[in-house]
Design a protein around this motif. Structure first.
Motif, PDB file in Angstrom:
ATOM      1  N   GLY A  78      20.521  11.886 -14.515  1.00  0.00           N
ATOM      2  CA  GLY A  78      19.273  12.542 -14.165  1.00  0.00           C
ATOM      3  C   GLY A  78      19.355  14.046 -14.347  1.00  0.00           C
ATOM      4  O   GLY A  78      20.437  14.620 -14.458  1.00  0.00           O
ATOM      5  N   PRO A  79      18.198  14.709 -14.356  1.00  0.00           N
ATOM      6  CA  PRO A  79      18.175  16.159 -14.550  1.00  0.00           C
ATOM      7  C   PRO A  79      19.013  16.934 -13.541  1.00  0.00           C
ATOM      8  O   PRO A  79      19.530  18.006 -13.861  1.00  0.00           O
ATOM      9  CB  PRO A  79      16.687  16.505 -14.412  1.00  0.00           C
ATOM     10  CG  PRO A  79      15.965  15.250 -14.753  1.00  0.00           C
ATOM     11  CD  PRO A  79      16.842  14.137 -14.254  1.00  0.00           C
ATOM     12  N   ALA A 111      22.250   6.414 -26.873  1.00  0.00           N
ATOM     13  CA  ALA A 111      22.055   6.497 -25.430  1.00  0.00           C
ATOM     14  C   ALA A 111      20.883   7.441 -25.192  1.00  0.00           C
ATOM     15  O   ALA A 111      20.623   8.342 -25.995  1.00  0.00           O
ATOM     16  CB  ALA A 111      23.308   7.016 -24.742  1.00  0.00           C
ATOM     17  N   VAL A 112      20.157   7.220 -24.095  1.00  0.00           N
ATOM     18  CA  VAL A 112      19.049   8.098 -23.724  1.00  0.00           C
ATOM     19  C   VAL A 112      19.134   8.368 -22.226  1.00  0.00           C
ATOM     20  O   VAL A 112      19.340   7.434 -21.434  1.00  0.00           O
ATOM     21  CB  VAL A 112      17.678   7.474 -24.077  1.00  0.00           C
ATOM     22  CG1 VAL A 112      16.541   8.279 -23.457  1.00  0.00           C
ATOM     23  CG2 VAL A 112      17.487   7.408 -25.585  1.00  0.00           C
ATOM     24  N   SER A 113      18.999   9.634 -21.847  1.00  0.00           N
ATOM     25  CA  SER A 113      19.029  10.029 -20.435  1.00  0.00           C
ATOM     26  C   SER A 113      17.976  11.096 -20.186  1.00  0.00           C
ATOM     27  O   SER A 113      17.527  11.777 -21.115  1.00  0.00           O
ATOM     28  CB  SER A 113      20.409  10.578 -20.048  1.00  0.00           C
ATOM     29  OG  SER A 113      21.420   9.634 -20.284  1.00  0.00           O
ATOM     30  N   ARG A 114      17.647  11.307 -18.909  1.00  0.00           N
ATOM     31  CA  ARG A 114      16.593  12.267 -18.571  1.00  0.00           C
ATOM     32  C   ARG A 114      17.113  13.690 -18.418  1.00  0.00           C
ATOM     33  O   ARG A 114      16.320  14.630 -18.354  1.00  0.00           O
ATOM     34  CB  ARG A 114      15.884  11.847 -17.290  1.00  0.00           C
ATOM     35  CG  ARG A 114      15.016  10.614 -17.451  1.00  0.00           C
ATOM     36  CD  ARG A 114      13.940  10.532 -16.386  1.00  0.00           C
ATOM     37  NE  ARG A 114      14.445  10.685 -15.046  1.00  0.00           N
ATOM     38  CZ  ARG A 114      14.016  11.618 -14.190  1.00  0.00           C
ATOM     39  NH1 ARG A 114      13.073  12.475 -14.549  1.00  0.00           N
ATOM     40  NH2 ARG A 114      14.534  11.685 -12.977  1.00  0.00           N
ATOM     41  N   ALA A 115      18.427  13.885 -18.330  1.00  0.00           N
ATOM     42  CA  ALA A 115      18.952  15.247 -18.229  1.00  0.00           C
ATOM     43  C   ALA A 115      18.688  16.014 -19.521  1.00  0.00           C
ATOM     44  O   ALA A 115      18.574  15.411 -20.589  1.00  0.00           O
ATOM     45  CB  ALA A 115      20.450  15.200 -17.942  1.00  0.00           C
ATOM     46  N   PRO A 116      18.586  17.350 -19.454  1.00  0.00           N
ATOM     47  CA  PRO A 116      18.415  18.137 -20.676  1.00  0.00           C
ATOM     48  C   PRO A 116      19.557  17.893 -21.654  1.00  0.00           C
ATOM     49  O   PRO A 116      20.688  17.605 -21.258  1.00  0.00           O
ATOM     50  CB  PRO A 116      18.419  19.584 -20.164  1.00  0.00           C
ATOM     51  CG  PRO A 116      17.982  19.480 -18.738  1.00  0.00           C
ATOM     52  CD  PRO A 116      18.562  18.187 -18.242  1.00  0.00           C
TER      53      PRO A 116
END
Length: 254
Positions: A78-79, A111-116
């Protein structure tokens, strides 16, 4: 002397052949499940999701990198995390490096994540990984595909995960404190911030310029992606676990 049942080589072989029949049946059942996955109806993706990748800004179609199929791992980062989730990191240790094989079989992987993106890239370098990793920061992508929960979902106690609504809020002050301590120890956040993310995987296809969602899995549906568990299930004592025992691969000595 071991407390486990022992026997002769002949007894072992007889038991092993009996188990082999069960394993073959399991394999045939897995083949059938794979066929059923591939027969699911495709759902057109109409929303214009935007990502930040190594190549710069990208659409969902761009993540295909010229292939007709795309597999995405929803990595819990997460962010507000200071590092990737240890469980997702253990899974990533298992899939790092095989994207070249998928790419040469007409399947892109990311892969995909919400963090910058800068935070993801720094962590990827720390872990020594090479797989593509895109940031969906500011996008609805993770929420729409069941890998993140909104404030409204959390407050209502109806966070939708693994195709069911769940209340993942602590029920007592003691549980709240314990879960907050756990989240603080692994990603430097409280439990609510940590568990607003969830692990998962989603598959997509592109045809005539249109992207379709074809499959998603979460929770125990990801079991087969844990490379270490496939080996532990064949070790003498199996998984032999009580709680969370794994760490990021550079933290065991700590």
């Amino acid at each position: 002397m071991t407390a486990h049942k022992t026997g002769t080589r002949e007894e072992w072989l007889a038991a092993r052949l009996e188990l082999l029949d069960a394993e073959k049946e399991h394999t045939r059942r897995a083949d059938e499940l794979a066929r059923q996955r591939q027969e699911l109806p495709w759902v057109r993706v109409d929303k214009d999701y935007r990502f930040e990748s190594e190549e710069g800004p990208a659409s969902l179609a761009d993540l295909f990198r010229g292939r007709s199929q795309l597999i995405i791992y929803h990595f819990m980062f997460g962010p507000d995390y200071t590092a990737g989730c240890p469980s997702c990191s253990a899974i990533a240790d298992g899939f790092n490096g095989f994207e070249v094989h998928l790419a040469n079989h007409d399947v892109a992987f990311s892969a995909v994540s919400r963090a910058p993106f800068a935070k993801l890239d720094e962590y990827r370098k720390r872990m020594g990984w090479s797989f593509p990793w895109a940031s969906s920061h500011g996008s609805d992508f993770n929420f729409d595909f069941g890998a993140a929960h909104t404030k409204e979902e959390w407050d209502s106690g109806l966070a939708r995960y693994n195709f069911a609504e769940q209340d993942i809020r602590p029920t007592t002050a003691e549980q709240q404190s314990s879960l907050d301590d756990f989240a603080q120890s692994i990603v430097d956040t409280d439990w609510r911030t940590y568990r607003s993310e969830g692990p998962g995987m989603s598959a997509f296809a592109v045809q005539d310029g249109t992207v379709f969602h074809t499959y998603s899995a979460y929770s125990r549906g990801l079991d087969g992606l844990w490379g270490m568990y496939q080996w532990l299930d064949r070790a003498p004592r199996g998984r032999n676990e009580d709680g969370v025992w794994w760490r990021r691969h550079d933290e065991y000595d700590k």
